[in-house]
Design an enzyme around this catalytic site. Structure first.
Site, PDB file in Angstrom:
ATOM      1  N   HIS A 144       0.860  -1.149  -0.003  1.00  0.00           N
ATOM      2  CA  HIS A 144      -0.105   0.062   0.138  1.00  0.00           C
ATOM      3  C   HIS A 144       0.885   1.104   0.029  1.00  0.00           C
ATOM      4  O   HIS A 144       1.132   1.676   1.067  1.00  0.00           O
ATOM      5  CB  HIS A 144      -0.910  -0.067   1.116  1.00  0.00           C
ATOM      6  CG  HIS A 144      -2.140   0.795   1.147  1.00  0.00           C
ATOM      7  ND1 HIS A 144      -3.376   0.284   1.248  1.00  0.00           N
ATOM      8  CD2 HIS A 144      -2.325   2.061   1.109  1.00  0.00           C
ATOM      9  CE1 HIS A 144      -4.214   1.532   1.032  1.00  0.00           C
ATOM     10  NE2 HIS A 144      -3.608   2.543   1.023  1.00  0.00           N
ATOM     11  N   ASN A 189      -2.009  -2.199  -3.908  1.00  0.00           N
ATOM     12  CA  ASN A 189      -3.257  -1.304  -3.825  1.00  0.00           C
ATOM     13  C   ASN A 189      -3.220  -0.238  -5.058  1.00  0.00           C
ATOM     14  O   ASN A 189      -1.944   0.316  -5.384  1.00  0.00           O
ATOM     15  CB  ASN A 189      -3.188  -0.616  -2.428  1.00  0.00           C
ATOM     16  CG  ASN A 189      -4.153   0.583  -2.122  1.00  0.00           C
ATOM     17  OD1 ASN A 189      -5.276   0.251  -2.324  1.00  0.00           O
ATOM     18  ND2 ASN A 189      -3.737   1.863  -2.147  1.00  0.00           N
ATOM     19  N   GLU A 190      -4.097   0.058  -5.573  1.00  0.00           N
ATOM     20  CA  GLU A 190      -4.224   1.202  -6.542  1.00  0.00           C
ATOM     21  C   GLU A 190      -2.927   1.060  -7.395  1.00  0.00           C
ATOM     22  O   GLU A 190      -2.431   2.184  -7.523  1.00  0.00           O
ATOM     23  CB  GLU A 190      -4.364   2.500  -5.992  1.00  0.00           C
ATOM     24  CG  GLU A 190      -5.702   2.634  -5.539  1.00  0.00           C
ATOM     25  CD  GLU A 190      -5.542   4.145  -4.774  1.00  0.00           C
ATOM     26  OE1 GLU A 190      -4.823   5.184  -4.899  1.00  0.00           O
ATOM     27  OE2 GLU A 190      -6.829   4.422  -4.063  1.00  0.00           O
ATOM     28  N   TYR A 333     -14.218   6.850  -5.786  1.00  0.00           N
ATOM     29  CA  TYR A 333     -14.466   8.235  -4.887  1.00  0.00           C
ATOM     30  C   TYR A 333     -15.126   9.179  -5.848  1.00  0.00           C
ATOM     31  O   TYR A 333     -16.160   9.717  -5.336  1.00  0.00           O
ATOM     32  CB  TYR A 333     -13.255   8.699  -4.362  1.00  0.00           C
ATOM     33  CG  TYR A 333     -12.683   8.124  -3.238  1.00  0.00           C
ATOM     34  CD1 TYR A 333     -13.048   7.886  -1.833  1.00  0.00           C
ATOM     35  CD2 TYR A 333     -11.475   7.251  -3.630  1.00  0.00           C
ATOM     36  CE1 TYR A 333     -12.359   7.291  -0.987  1.00  0.00           C
ATOM     37  CE2 TYR A 333     -10.814   6.607  -2.719  1.00  0.00           C
ATOM     38  CZ  TYR A 333     -11.402   6.682  -1.188  1.00  0.00           C
ATOM     39  OH  TYR A 333     -10.715   5.826  -0.242  1.00  0.00           O
ATOM     40  N   GLU A 399     -12.330   0.495  -1.508  1.00  0.00           N
ATOM     41  CA  GLU A 399     -12.363   1.656  -0.834  1.00  0.00           C
ATOM     42  C   GLU A 399     -13.501   2.279  -1.522  1.00  0.00           C
ATOM     43  O   GLU A 399     -13.802   2.477  -2.661  1.00  0.00           O
ATOM     44  CB  GLU A 399     -11.208   2.504  -1.212  1.00  0.00           C
ATOM     45  CG  GLU A 399     -10.001   2.068  -0.304  1.00  0.00           C
ATOM     46  CD  GLU A 399      -8.718   2.956  -0.494  1.00  0.00           C
ATOM     47  OE1 GLU A 399      -8.707   3.957  -0.730  1.00  0.00           O
ATOM     48  OE2 GLU A 399      -7.612   2.406  -0.193  1.00  0.00           O
TER      49      GLU A 399
END
Ligand SMILES: *[C@@H]1O[C@H](CO)[C@@H](O)[C@H](O)[C@H]1NC(C)=O
Ligand SMILES: *[C@@H]1O[C@H](CO)[C@@H](O)[C@H](O)[C@H]1NC(C)=O
Ligand SMILES: *[C@@H]1O[C@H](CO)[C@@H](O)[C@H](O)[C@H]1NC(C)=O
Ligand SMILES: *[C@@H]1O[C@H](CO)[C@@H](O)[C@H](O)[C@H]1NC(C)=O
Length: 497
Positions: A144, A189-190, A333, A399
């Site tokens: 991460h 992550n991402e 998001y 997320e």
């Protein structure tokens, strides 16, 4: 039903407040029983104890200490390293079904490789055992934004294919030590944002870029490095996943995935150019990661626009990468309007942004409170896009959440509106055939944010960073999420009895 703590005894009194902000048309029971609702954090953002018990710095520690872009150090963060028992109790209090956290590679393996640090091993064993004893599933991320700095120094970190070998060995250690209890692993992550932020714009670790793209880097090449890094991330992900399939899956029965950051996208106008630009944005963000995993190569739009700067999979690499995942992790998001900017393809040099040849405008107001404007359709759009374009793989939303300034009210009704509408969009997606398996709100508590430090917060629990004990206080959204998870959201009559 789980025991409620004192602060949650307020719950009945709040039922009317919920009714005012959220007229829900659904409940927990509308989701399949094995659908999981959780919340997340990551190691550097909550653990603290950055220099304790043998941990060494990660690339994120180094950037945070450089005071880059207003970011402050996460040395103490929420001190979860010392408060994990208290925090697991907070999770149990709200009825959390799963907790997404990450392992700090440099805490477990301070030199980046074995030997294992016994104190690091003990910590993660303790945390996992504590979660399981409270009936909370651990969902673990391995990387991460926090590669051990020692590997960055030794060979340039993710720019080198040596990272593939070291990541695989680290994953092997984690599967071996924790895989008897951890059934859900996210490798990276991402992956896309890690490359864009860290190697094109230079705003996140390891803060590499070149002008005119990033403004303030001492090293880097925005034209080529993001593509090299994602290539190595994909090879590392595939190598770890294939190792799991070969050596662990038959006895541990878990699953391995990777996470992508995705925008909801709308063409700014009805023009063919803007529609094509919108498809390109989906390819450059989602397809960059998922197209190789599903089809064995990068999307055609990327191969065309990036040309010789895009690494080429050898036949052997393509075979390793294709099919190397059990689930896709989605992080969403924001939604953006997309306007074609094909003119950006002409001038040299290029970067990821000019290669995409599209101009993105964040949907909604860009002031802080509305930075993550409420566009719940975007989550549904992403889930259906993944269903239709990538053979409907299992998906976990890893997320989703709303940012507010850290000092804003504990009565965070806008966050409740945000969460309730996005979760409703997940339900609609399920009903339209998406293979979505779980939803993780970001974040369990206010943490050290990668963009915004301690000033911007997403937490269900407020953390008083000025208090030496870092007191956690549930926001209204914690009560709301709890009542959704515990199935009490529909029963205001109970509240007044
Ligand atoms: C650029 O880097 C220098 C040296 O690290 C730092 O002092 C300055 O604040 C940075 N500027 C921006 C805009 O981040
Ligand atoms: C980046 O790499 C490309 C390809 O090797 C090269 O042409 C370009 O000059 C490099 N740019 C910088 C800023 O070093
Ligand atoms: C379009 O691309 C050109 C060339 O990269 C750039 O200068 C311009 O700012 C872009 N336009 C918009 C509106 O983003
Ligand atoms: C809250 O924090 C912001 C900066 O994040 C600051 O501008 C604002 O004045 C603060 N408000 C209060 C009431 O302290």
């Amino acid at each position: 039903m789980k025991m409620l703590n004192n602060s949650l005894m307020l719950l009945p009194l709040l039922a009317l407040a919920f009714a005012a902000v959220s007229s829900l048309q659904y409940s927990r029971h509308d989701f399949p029983p094995d659908f999981v609702f959780g919340s997340g954090t990551s190691a550097f953002q909550v653990e603290g104890a950055a220099n304790e018990d043998g941990r060494t710095p990660s690339i994120w520690d180094v950037l945070a200490h450089a005071g880059h872009s207003g970011v402050v150090a996460g040395d103490v963060a929420c001190d979860q390293y010392h408060k994990y028992k208290e925090d697991v109790k907070l999770m149990a209090d709200i009825g959390l079904e799963a907790y997404r956290f990450s392992i700090s590679w440099s805490r477990l393996l301070p030199s980046g490789r074995e030997p294992v640090n016994p104190k690091g091993l003990q910590y993660y064993n303790n945390l996992i055992d504590e979660l399981i004893s409270h009936g909370i599933q651990p969902h673990v991320t391995l990387h991460h934004f926090d590669l051990p700095q020692t590997l960055e120094d030794e060979y340039g970190g993710w720019l080198s294919q040596e990272s593939v070998r070291d990541f695989t060995a680290y994953a092997d250690t984690c599967f071996k030590e924790f895989g008897d209890r951890v059934l859900h692993w996210t490798t990276i992550n991402e992956a896309n944002v890690f490359a864009l932020g860290g190697y094109d714009q230079g705003v996140s670790p390891p803060a590499r870029c070149s002008p005119p793209f990033g403004s303030n880097c001492s090293h880097g090449n925005s034209s080529i490095e993001p593509y090299i890094v994602v290539h190595n991330l994909l090879l590392a992900h595939a190598s770890a996943t294939n190792l799991y399939k070969k050596q662990y899956k038959y006895k541990q029965h878990g699953s391995v995935g990777i996470s992508v950051y995705a925008y909801g996208t709308v063409p700014l106008t009805d023009s063919v150019e803007d529609k094509q630009a919108t498809a390109r944005v989906n390819d450059f963000y989602i397809g960059w990661i998922l197209h190789p995993l599903v089809f064995g190569d990068y999307p055609e739009t990327m191969r065309t626009n990036v040309g010789s700067r895009l690494p080429v999979f050898t036949k052997e690499e393509s075979e390793q990468v294709k099919g190397a995942f059990d689930f896709v992790g989605v992080i969403n998001y924001l939604a953006v309007y997309v306007k074609d900017n094909s003119s950006s393809l002409k001038p040299n040099p290029q970067d990821l942004i000019t290669d995409t040849a599209a101009e993105l405008t964040v949907f909604g107001n860009t002031s802080l409170e509305n930075e993550h404007a409420n566009a719940p359709w975007s989550l549904q759009q992403i889930l259906l896009h993944i269903k239709e374009s990538y053979e409907n793989p299992p998906v976990y939303i890893l997320e989703n959440g709303q940012v507010t300034s850290h000092n804003s009210s504990l009565e965070d009704t806008t966050r409740i509106e945000y969460l309730s509408s996005y979760i409703e969009a997940v339900l609609h997606s399920l009903r339209k055939g998406s293979n979505v398996k779980g939803y993780f709100q970001w974040s369990l508590m206010d943490v050290f944010e990668i963009f915004g430090g301690f000033e911007k917060s997403y937490g269900l629990y407020y953390v008083d960073f000025k208090d030496p004990y870092l007191k956690r206080i549930p926001k209204l959204s914690a009560h709301w999420y709890s009542s959704l998870l515990m199935g009490t959201l529909h029963q205001p009559s109970h509240a007044s009895s």
